[in-house]
Write a protein that holds these residues in place. Structure first.
Motif, PDB file in Angstrom:
ATOM      1  N   PRO A  20      53.633 -15.292 -23.366  1.00  0.00           N
ATOM      2  CA  PRO A  20      53.172 -14.174 -24.186  1.00  0.00           C
ATOM      3  C   PRO A  20      53.979 -14.084 -25.486  1.00  0.00           C
ATOM      4  CG  PRO A  20      54.397 -13.374 -22.280  1.00  0.00           C
ATOM      5  CD  PRO A  20      54.336 -14.870 -22.172  1.00  0.00           C
ATOM      6  N   PRO A  21      53.491 -13.302 -26.466  1.00  0.00           N
ATOM      7  CA  PRO A  21      54.119 -13.243 -27.787  1.00  0.00           C
ATOM      8  C   PRO A  21      55.598 -12.846 -27.790  1.00  0.00           C
ATOM      9  CG  PRO A  21      51.970 -12.242 -27.869  1.00  0.00           C
ATOM     10  CD  PRO A  21      52.258 -12.543 -26.415  1.00  0.00           C
ATOM     11  N   SER A  30      51.635 -21.274 -30.056  1.00  0.00           N
ATOM     12  CA  SER A  30      50.575 -20.608 -30.822  1.00  0.00           C
ATOM     13  C   SER A  30      50.353 -21.258 -32.181  1.00  0.00           C
ATOM     14  CB  SER A  30      50.882 -19.125 -30.988  1.00  0.00           C
ATOM     15  OG  SER A  30      52.051 -18.938 -31.772  1.00  0.00           O
ATOM     16  N   GLY A  38      43.475 -10.813 -31.846  1.00  0.00           N
ATOM     17  CA  GLY A  38      43.370 -10.517 -30.423  1.00  0.00           C
ATOM     18  C   GLY A  38      44.163 -11.440 -29.514  1.00  0.00           C
ATOM     19  N   ARG A  40      46.871 -12.904 -27.200  1.00  0.00           N
ATOM     20  CA  ARG A  40      47.947 -12.251 -26.459  1.00  0.00           C
ATOM     21  C   ARG A  40      48.757 -13.200 -25.605  1.00  0.00           C
ATOM     22  NH1 ARG A  40      45.497  -9.035 -21.367  1.00  0.00           N
ATOM     23  NH2 ARG A  40      44.013 -10.577 -20.717  1.00  0.00           N
ATOM     24  N   GLY A  41      48.507 -14.470 -25.703  1.00  0.00           N
ATOM     25  CA  GLY A  41      49.310 -15.410 -24.949  1.00  0.00           C
ATOM     26  C   GLY A  41      48.708 -16.791 -24.970  1.00  0.00           C
ATOM     27  N   ILE A  82      43.894  -2.227 -29.437  1.00  0.00           N
ATOM     28  CA  ILE A  82      44.064  -3.391 -28.573  1.00  0.00           C
ATOM     29  C   ILE A  82      45.130  -3.107 -27.525  1.00  0.00           C
ATOM     30  CG2 ILE A  82      44.855  -5.791 -28.500  1.00  0.00           C
ATOM     31  CD1 ILE A  82      43.584  -6.119 -31.293  1.00  0.00           C
ATOM     32  N   VAL A  83      46.243  -2.509 -27.939  1.00  0.00           N
ATOM     33  CA  VAL A  83      47.326  -2.179 -27.004  1.00  0.00           C
ATOM     34  C   VAL A  83      46.816  -1.217 -25.937  1.00  0.00           C
ATOM     35  CG1 VAL A  83      49.561  -1.019 -26.791  1.00  0.00           C
ATOM     36  CG2 VAL A  83      49.179  -2.652 -28.650  1.00  0.00           C
ATOM     37  N   ARG A  86      44.342  -3.032 -23.469  1.00  0.00           N
ATOM     38  CA  ARG A  86      45.036  -3.909 -22.525  1.00  0.00           C
ATOM     39  C   ARG A  86      45.782  -3.127 -21.458  1.00  0.00           C
ATOM     40  NH1 ARG A  86      47.070  -8.237 -27.008  1.00  0.00           N
ATOM     41  NH2 ARG A  86      45.063  -9.282 -27.243  1.00  0.00           N
ATOM     42  N   ASN A  90      43.657  -4.395 -18.552  1.00  0.00           N
ATOM     43  CA  ASN A  90      44.195  -5.720 -18.268  1.00  0.00           C
ATOM     44  C   ASN A  90      45.597  -5.703 -17.672  1.00  0.00           C
ATOM     45  OD1 ASN A  90      42.697  -6.689 -21.346  1.00  0.00           O
ATOM     46  ND2 ASN A  90      41.878  -7.088 -19.342  1.00  0.00           N
TER      47      ASN A  90
END
Length: 101
Positions: A20-21, A30, A38, A40-41, A82-83, A86, A90
């Motif tokens: 992940p980032p 990446s 978008g 995220r990993g 987005i945060v 998720r 997610n």
């Protein structure tokens, strides 16, 4: 990189991990892809064996381009949206493992 251990997919075993980032390996992996709001990993898979069936009746397919759905979806939500999405949708993977942040 977060190890997910060994996985079996369609009868093949592989060692998989995610980056992940917020982890150092993310930048290196990446950089191989176009930047996307978008993203995220990156999922890294070491494949030990690849098998296939005969494929005699599988239709021929051609690559026509990348889809832009993630880009438009992410742009409409914005970084804060987005945060929130998720966090709500997610938190875990479909097999119950902790998801990427």
């Amino acid at each position: 990189m977060r190890s997910r251990g060994h996985r079996t997919s369609s009868g093949c075993t592989d060692a998989a991990g995610t980056s992940p980032p917020d982890e150092p390996e993310f930048a290196g992996w990446s950089d191989l892809f176009a930047e996307r709001l978008g993203m995220r990993g990156v999922v890294v898979v070491d494949v030990d064996r690849v098998s296939d069936s005969c494929g005699y009746a599988v239709p021929l397919m051609s690559y026509e381009g990348d889809r832009d759905l993630l880009d438009s979806w992410a742009a409409n939500r914005g970084p804060d949206g987005i945060v929130r999405y998720r966090a709500e949708k997610n938190a875990t993977s479909i097999d119950g493992l902790p998801a990427l942040p």
